[in-house]
Design a protein around this motif. Structure first.
Motif, PDB file in Angstrom:
ATOM      1  N   LEU A  22       0.796  -1.216   0.000  1.00  0.00           N
ATOM      2  CA  LEU A  22       0.000   0.000   0.000  1.00  0.00           C
ATOM      3  C   LEU A  22       0.834   1.274   0.000  1.00  0.00           C
ATOM      4  CD1 LEU A  22      -2.659  -1.249   2.531  1.00  0.00           C
ATOM      5  CD2 LEU A  22      -2.888  -1.038   0.075  1.00  0.00           C
ATOM      6  N   PHE A  25       4.001  -0.061  -3.451  1.00  0.00           N
ATOM      7  CA  PHE A  25       3.430  -0.615  -4.683  1.00  0.00           C
ATOM      8  C   PHE A  25       4.117  -1.869  -5.175  1.00  0.00           C
ATOM      9  CE2 PHE A  25       0.915   2.998  -5.059  1.00  0.00           C
ATOM     10  CZ  PHE A  25       1.693   4.125  -4.983  1.00  0.00           C
ATOM     11  N   VAL A  28       1.817  -5.916  -6.183  1.00  0.00           N
ATOM     12  CA  VAL A  28       0.440  -5.558  -6.503  1.00  0.00           C
ATOM     13  C   VAL A  28      -0.211  -6.620  -7.372  1.00  0.00           C
ATOM     14  CG1 VAL A  28      -0.986  -3.842  -7.637  1.00  0.00           C
ATOM     15  CG2 VAL A  28       0.901  -3.117  -6.256  1.00  0.00           C
ATOM     16  N   LEU A 204      -8.805  -2.114  -7.229  1.00  0.00           N
ATOM     17  CA  LEU A 204      -7.878  -1.000  -7.124  1.00  0.00           C
ATOM     18  C   LEU A 204      -8.484   0.145  -6.328  1.00  0.00           C
ATOM     19  CD1 LEU A 204      -6.390  -1.103 -10.691  1.00  0.00           C
ATOM     20  CD2 LEU A 204      -5.121  -1.338  -8.580  1.00  0.00           C
ATOM     21  N   ILE A 205      -9.774   0.402  -6.514  1.00  0.00           N
ATOM     22  CA  ILE A 205     -10.413   1.474  -5.741  1.00  0.00           C
ATOM     23  C   ILE A 205     -10.347   1.133  -4.253  1.00  0.00           C
ATOM     24  CG2 ILE A 205     -12.531   2.752  -5.361  1.00  0.00           C
ATOM     25  CD1 ILE A 205     -11.787   3.315  -8.053  1.00  0.00           C
ATOM     26  N   GLY A 208      -7.008   1.693  -2.961  1.00  0.00           N
ATOM     27  CA  GLY A 208      -6.759   3.114  -2.738  1.00  0.00           C
ATOM     28  C   GLY A 208      -7.290   3.570  -1.391  1.00  0.00           C
ATOM     29  N   ALA A 211      -5.091   2.234   1.237  1.00  0.00           N
ATOM     30  CA  ALA A 211      -3.837   3.000   1.291  1.00  0.00           C
ATOM     31  C   ALA A 211      -4.047   4.294   2.064  1.00  0.00           C
ATOM     32  CB  ALA A 211      -3.330   3.284  -0.118  1.00  0.00           C
ATOM     33  N   MET A 212      -5.208   4.923   1.838  1.00  0.00           N
ATOM     34  CA  MET A 212      -5.522   6.147   2.571  1.00  0.00           C
ATOM     35  C   MET A 212      -5.569   5.873   4.057  1.00  0.00           C
ATOM     36  SD  MET A 212      -8.277   8.718   0.947  1.00  0.00           S
ATOM     37  CE  MET A 212      -9.028   7.813  -0.382  1.00  0.00           C
TER      38      MET A 212
ATOM     39  N   CYS C  31       3.313  -2.576 -10.961  1.00  0.00           N
ATOM     40  CA  CYS C  31       4.161  -1.945  -9.953  1.00  0.00           C
ATOM     41  C   CYS C  31       4.718  -0.611 -10.429  1.00  0.00           C
ATOM     42  CB  CYS C  31       5.293  -2.879  -9.534  1.00  0.00           C
ATOM     43  SG  CYS C  31       4.739  -4.385  -8.740  1.00  0.00           S
ATOM     44  N   LEU C  34       1.990   2.205 -10.958  1.00  0.00           N
ATOM     45  CA  LEU C  34       1.501   2.936  -9.801  1.00  0.00           C
ATOM     46  C   LEU C  34       2.588   3.795  -9.185  1.00  0.00           C
ATOM     47  CD1 LEU C  34      -0.459  -0.038  -8.288  1.00  0.00           C
ATOM     48  CD2 LEU C  34      -1.464   2.057  -9.137  1.00  0.00           C
ATOM     49  N   ALA C  35       3.834   3.310  -9.266  1.00  0.00           N
ATOM     50  CA  ALA C  35       4.879   3.958  -8.477  1.00  0.00           C
ATOM     51  C   ALA C  35       5.431   5.222  -9.097  1.00  0.00           C
ATOM     52  CB  ALA C  35       6.019   2.977  -8.237  1.00  0.00           C
ATOM     53  N   VAL C 176      -3.278  16.941  -3.179  1.00  0.00           N
ATOM     54  CA  VAL C 176      -2.031  16.247  -2.845  1.00  0.00           C
ATOM     55  C   VAL C 176      -2.213  14.738  -2.822  1.00  0.00           C
ATOM     56  CG1 VAL C 176      -0.256  16.005  -1.099  1.00  0.00           C
ATOM     57  CG2 VAL C 176      -1.209  18.231  -1.578  1.00  0.00           C
ATOM     58  N   ILE C 177      -3.427  14.279  -2.491  1.00  0.00           N
ATOM     59  CA  ILE C 177      -3.664  12.833  -2.409  1.00  0.00           C
ATOM     60  C   ILE C 177      -3.329  12.149  -3.727  1.00  0.00           C
ATOM     61  CG2 ILE C 177      -6.094  12.842  -3.102  1.00  0.00           C
ATOM     62  CD1 ILE C 177      -5.056  10.928  -0.109  1.00  0.00           C
ATOM     63  N   LEU C 180       0.149  10.930  -3.927  1.00  0.00           N
ATOM     64  CA  LEU C 180       0.475   9.954  -2.899  1.00  0.00           C
ATOM     65  C   LEU C 180      -0.090   8.590  -3.295  1.00  0.00           C
ATOM     66  CD1 LEU C 180      -0.219  12.154   0.221  1.00  0.00           C
ATOM     67  CD2 LEU C 180       1.979  11.468  -0.677  1.00  0.00           C
ATOM     68  N   PRO C 181       0.333   7.517  -2.598  1.00  0.00           N
ATOM     69  CA  PRO C 181      -0.112   6.166  -2.996  1.00  0.00           C
ATOM     70  C   PRO C 181      -1.613   5.995  -3.235  1.00  0.00           C
ATOM     71  CG  PRO C 181       1.572   5.990  -1.338  1.00  0.00           C
ATOM     72  CD  PRO C 181       1.363   7.451  -1.563  1.00  0.00           C
ATOM     73  N   PRO C 182      -2.503   6.502  -2.364  1.00  0.00           N
ATOM     74  CA  PRO C 182      -3.922   6.252  -2.643  1.00  0.00           C
ATOM     75  C   PRO C 182      -4.352   6.778  -4.004  1.00  0.00           C
ATOM     76  CG  PRO C 182      -3.662   7.182  -0.457  1.00  0.00           C
ATOM     77  CD  PRO C 182      -2.339   7.263  -1.107  1.00  0.00           C
ATOM     78  N   ALA C 184      -2.685   6.905  -6.672  1.00  0.00           N
ATOM     79  CA  ALA C 184      -2.275   5.991  -7.733  1.00  0.00           C
ATOM     80  C   ALA C 184      -3.312   4.890  -7.928  1.00  0.00           C
ATOM     81  CB  ALA C 184      -0.909   5.390  -7.400  1.00  0.00           C
ATOM     82  N   PHE C 185      -3.685   4.251  -6.822  1.00  0.00           N
ATOM     83  CA  PHE C 185      -4.666   3.168  -6.915  1.00  0.00           C
ATOM     84  C   PHE C 185      -5.986   3.657  -7.481  1.00  0.00           C
ATOM     85  CE2 PHE C 185      -2.527  -0.341  -5.153  1.00  0.00           C
ATOM     86  CZ  PHE C 185      -1.762   0.057  -4.076  1.00  0.00           C
ATOM     87  N   LEU C 186      -6.464   4.789  -6.942  1.00  0.00           N
ATOM     88  CA  LEU C 186      -7.766   5.292  -7.381  1.00  0.00           C
ATOM     89  C   LEU C 186      -7.743   5.643  -8.870  1.00  0.00           C
ATOM     90  CD1 LEU C 186      -8.632   7.543  -4.325  1.00  0.00           C
ATOM     91  CD2 LEU C 186      -9.700   5.393  -4.953  1.00  0.00           C
ATOM     92  N   LEU C 188      -5.718   4.562 -11.287  1.00  0.00           N
ATOM     93  CA  LEU C 188      -5.629   3.385 -12.151  1.00  0.00           C
ATOM     94  C   LEU C 188      -6.962   2.647 -12.179  1.00  0.00           C
ATOM     95  CD1 LEU C 188      -4.035   1.563 -13.974  1.00  0.00           C
ATOM     96  CD2 LEU C 188      -3.166   0.366 -11.981  1.00  0.00           C
TER      97      LEU C 188
END
Lengths: 229, 187, 212
Positions: A22, A25, A28, A204-205, A208, A211-212, C31, C34-35, C176-177, C180-182, C184-186, C188
C-alpha cells in the motif's frame, strides 16, 4: 537495547507504516490476482513471507561478503591471485543478476519443501507458486538490503538481524494487506458492482481506500523512536 | 544428468557474454556515477559557506565532513547529517564557519515528507532562517514568529518535519563540535 | 514470401498499442505503473527504460530461440532481462542522476516486470527477430501510453503541472492525495473502468452493426 529498538522500528515500518503493497506498490499483481478468498490469500502471504526470508538471508550474505566494493571474500581471492595490487574489487554490477537467481532458487526450494511435506497445500497453490518469483516484493526487499549494505560503512550499515527483520515483517505486512483485501472482496461478491469496474477496477479502488487508511500511520515510527529513547 | 549439463552450455555461454558486457559497462560508467554522487555535495559547498570555492572530503569520528576551502585556506565546514523525519529519513548538508560558532547554510539532500506540507522544508525562505544562527544554544521550533535568536519558525502545518530538521542540526553540531574545532586548518 | 507462423510483425505492433495494451488489457506491470506516475517526466523515463529492456531482450531471445530448451528457458529469459536492466540502471545513474534517484528501486524492479517475461515467452521465443522487435516496440508504445494517461491525471490534479510546467491557475488547491499512494490506486482503478467501458461500447457497436 538500542539495537532492539532499531529492530522494532524497522519491523513496524516495514509491516505497517511503509507497507510493501500500500505504500511502495510492490506485490500488486498477486495482491489483485490472488485475493479472492481469505484462506488462499493467507496461504499466499505465508508463502511470500517464507520466500522473502530465505531470499533476504542469501542476498545479505552475497552482498556483504562477495558483491560489495571491498567485500572480504572477493578481496581475499583477489589477493591470492595478485598479491601486489591494491585495487578494490567491486562486483556490485552483478547485484541484480545474483538477486534474481537467489529468488528463483528460493522459490524452487520452497516448492520442493511444500511438495514433500504439505502436498495438499502444494496442490492448492497450483501455478501461483512459481509465479512468486515475479513478485516484486521479494526483489524489493533485496534492493532495500542492498541500499543499506552495499558500500555502506559505520553504524548505518545493516547487519543480518536488521535485514532479516525487514524481510520477515515486510512479508507480514504483505500478508496483512492481502488478507484484508480478500475479506473485503468476499463481501464485494454480494454487491452490485458496475460491469466495467468488476474485477481489477473495484479492487484498485478498494486498495486506494486502504492506502488512505494506512497513511494514517505516518509518524508512528517517529513517536515510537521518541518513546524508546 | 548428461542431458542437463548438455543443456546448460547455453546458460554458461550467455553468462560469460553478459558478464563481459556488464564489465564493460562498469568500466565505462562507474567513474561518471561516482562523479555525480560527489558533485551533488561538492556543488552545494559554495552556497553553504559563503566565499568558499572548493571542498575537501574527510572523515571525522566515522562521519563524512567536508572542509570548505579557498585555495589552501579553510573557510568553513560542511557536514553530512541525517535522521528520522516525519515520514522517512531526512538527509541534510549543514554549513558552519571554521570555528563552529555560526551556521552558514542548510541544504536538504533527501526527504520524503508530505508534498505541500513537510515538503516545504526545501524552500529557500525556510532554510534561510538557519543562516547566521549561533551554535551556542540548541535551536527550537516555534509556530509563531521567531522571537529569540535560537528560534526557528516552523512550516505551517508541518511542525514535526520542522522539528526533525532542527533535531538533526542540533545533535550533529553537538556531536562533532569539539572535533571540528580541533581539526580546523588554521592559518 | 516466408511462412509466418503466428501474427505478422505489423499485427504484433498494432496489437501492442491498444487491443493488447499491457496495462489496461493484460493487467501486467502494475508496480511501475503505480509507483512512478506522479509526474510525467518520471513516467516517460520509466517507459523509455522499459522500452530499451523489452526491445533488447526480445531481439536477443528471438536470436537464440532455436537453442532454448523447455525447462531452462525461464532462466535464460531472466538472465537476459537482468543484464539489460543493469545496463539501463547504470546508464540512468551516469547520465540522469537526479531522475535515477527519484525512480530509485523501481528501475531494477523492471526485471520482475511481468510484461517483459510474458512477451519473451509468448512472442520472442517463437517468432523471428523482426516480428519480435515490432512486438516489443508496440508493447512499449502501449505501456508508454498507459503510463502517460495515468501520469497526466495525477500530475495535473495533484500539482497543477504537466512535465513540470504549470497548467492550472495558481488558485487551484493541489489535490495532494493524487501524488500519494492512494491517488495511484484510485486513478488506475477509475481509468481501468473507463477503458473497459469504452471497450464494451465498441463491442456492442460492432455487434449491432453485425446484426443490422
Amino acid at each position: 537495547m538500542e539495537y532492539l529498538s532499531s529492530l522494532i522500528l524497522i519491523a513496524v515500518g516495514a509491516a505497517i507504516i511503509n507497507n510493501f503493497v500500500l505504500h511502495y506498490f510492490v506485490g500488486v499483481c498477486p495482491f489483485i490476482g490472488v485475493s479472492r478468498r481469505v484462506d488462499m490469500a493467507f496461504g499466499m502471504g505465508c508463502a511470500v513471507t517464507f520466500v522473502i526470508t530465505i531470499a533476504a538471508f542469501l542476498s545479505w550474505v552475497f552482498t556483504a561478503f562477495v558483491l560489495q566494493p571491498g567485500a572480504p571474500l572477493t578481496a581475499w581471492v583477489w589477493q591470492t591471485f595478485s598479491p601486489a595490487s591494491d585495487v578494490t574489487v567491486d562486483l556490485s554490477i552483478l547485484n541484480y543478476i545474483v538477486y534474481i537467481f537467489v529468488i528463483a532458487s528460493s522459490v524452487q526450494f520452497v516448492e520442493m519443501y511444500l511438495r514433500k511435506f504439505f502436498p495438499p497445500l502444494y496442490k492448492s497453490f497450483g501455478v501461483y507458486l512459481p509465479l512468486i518469483t515475479t513478485n516484486c516484493a521479494i526483489l524489493f526487499a533485496c534492493l532495500m538490503i542492498m541500499k543499506y549494505v552495499s558500500g555502506v560503512t559505520g553504524p548505518e550499515a545493516w547487519d543480518l538481524g536488521k535485514a532479516l527483520t525487514l524481510a520477515i515483517f515486510g512479508g507480514v505486512g504483505f500478508t496483512i494487506a492481502i488478507v484484508m483485501m480478500a475479506g473485503i472482496r468476499e463481501e464485494l461478491d454480494h454487491c452490485d458492482v458496475p460491469v466495467p469496474m468488476r474485477g481489477a477496477g473495484i479492487t484498485l479502488i478498494v486498495a486506494g481506500i486502504l492506502a488512505m487508511a494506512f497513511m494514517g500511520f505516518t509518524g508512528v515510527d517517529r513517536a515510537l523512536a521518541n518513546l524508546m529513547k | 544428468m548428461k542431458n542437463d549439463i548438455g543443456q546448460a552450455w547455453l546458460v554458461i555461454v550467455l553468462s560469460l557474454l553478459f558478464g563481459g558486457a556488464l564489465a564493460g559497462v562498469q568500466a565505462k560508467l562507474q567513474g561518471k556515477i561516482e562523479e555525480n554522487r560527489l558533485a551533488e555535495t561538492l556543488s552545494q559547498i559554495p552556497r553553504l559557506v559563503p566565499g568558499a570555492q572548493s571542498g575537501e572530503a574527510t572523515v571525522l569520528a566515522g562521519r563524512s565532513v567536508y572542509r570548505a576551502m579557498v585555495g589552501e585556506r579553510q573557510v568553513g565546514w560542511v557536514l553530512l547529517a541525517g535522521g528520522q523525519g516525519f515520514a522517512d529519513r531526512i538527509d541534510l548538508l549543514i554549513g558552519l564557519d571554521v570555528g563552529v560558532k555560526t551556521l552558514t547554510g542548510l541544504y536538504v539532500l533527501d526527504q520524503r515528507e508530505t508534498p505541500g506540507l513537510g515538503n516545504r522544508i526545501v524552500e529557500d525562505a525556510w532554510r534561510g532562517q538557519f543562516v547566521g544562527k549561533t551554535t551556542a544554544a540548541p535551536l527550537q521550533v516555534t509556530k509563531a514568529e521567531a522571537a529569540v535568536q535560537s528560534e526557528i519558525r516552523s512550516v505551517t502545518g508541518a511542525t514535526i518535519s520542522s522539528e526533525s530538521v532542527c533535531d538533526i542540526v542540533n545533535s550533529t553540531v553537538a556531536d562533532l563540535r569539539d572535533e571540528l574545532a580541533a581539526e580546523a586548518i588554521r592559518e | 514470401m516466408a511462412q509466418q507462423d503466428g501474427p505478422t510483425p505489423l499485427e504484433r505492433f498494432i496489437n501492442g498499442i491498444l487491443p493488447e495494451n499491457p496495462v489496461y488489457r493484460q493487467l501486467l506491470g502494475m508496480c511501475p505503473t503505480l509507483a512512478v506516475t506522479n509526474g510525467m517526466k518520471a513516467a516517460m523515463t520509466m517507459s523509455a527504460a522499459v522500452a530499451f529492456v523489452l526491445i533488447c531482450a526480445n531481439i536477443v531471445t528471438s536470436l537464440i530461440r532455436g537453442l532454448l530448451k523447455p525447462h531452462l528457458r525461464i532462466l535464460v529469459f531472466t538472465l537476459t532481462i537482468a543484464t539489460f536492466v543493469t545496463i539501463a540502471d547504470r546508464f540512468l545513474a551516469a547520465y540522469m542522476y537526479q531522475m535515477s534517484k527519484q525512480l530509485g528501486p523501481y528501475v531494477p524492479l523492471i526485471i520482475v516486470n511481468c510484461i517483459i517475461i510474458c512477451r519473451c515467452e509468448v512472442c520472442a521465443s517463437k517468432q523471428p527477430v523482426f516480428t519480435a522487435a515490432s512486438d516489443a516496440v508496440g508493447q512499449s508504445l502501449g505501456f508508454a501510453l498507459a503510463l502517460a494517461s495515468i501520469a497526466t491525471v495525477r500530475e495535473i490534479l495533484g500539482s497543477g503541472t504537466w512535465f513540470g510546467l504549470r497548467v492550472l491557475p495558481e488558485m487551484w488547491p493541489d489535490w495532494v492525495i493524487m501524488v500519494l499512494p492512494p491517488g495511484a490506486f484510485l486513478t488506475l482503478g477509475l481509468l481501468l473502468g473507463t477503458a473497459n467501458w469504452i471497450g464494451s461500447l465498441r463491442a456492442k457497436g460492432s455487434q449491432t452493426s453485425q446484426e443490422g
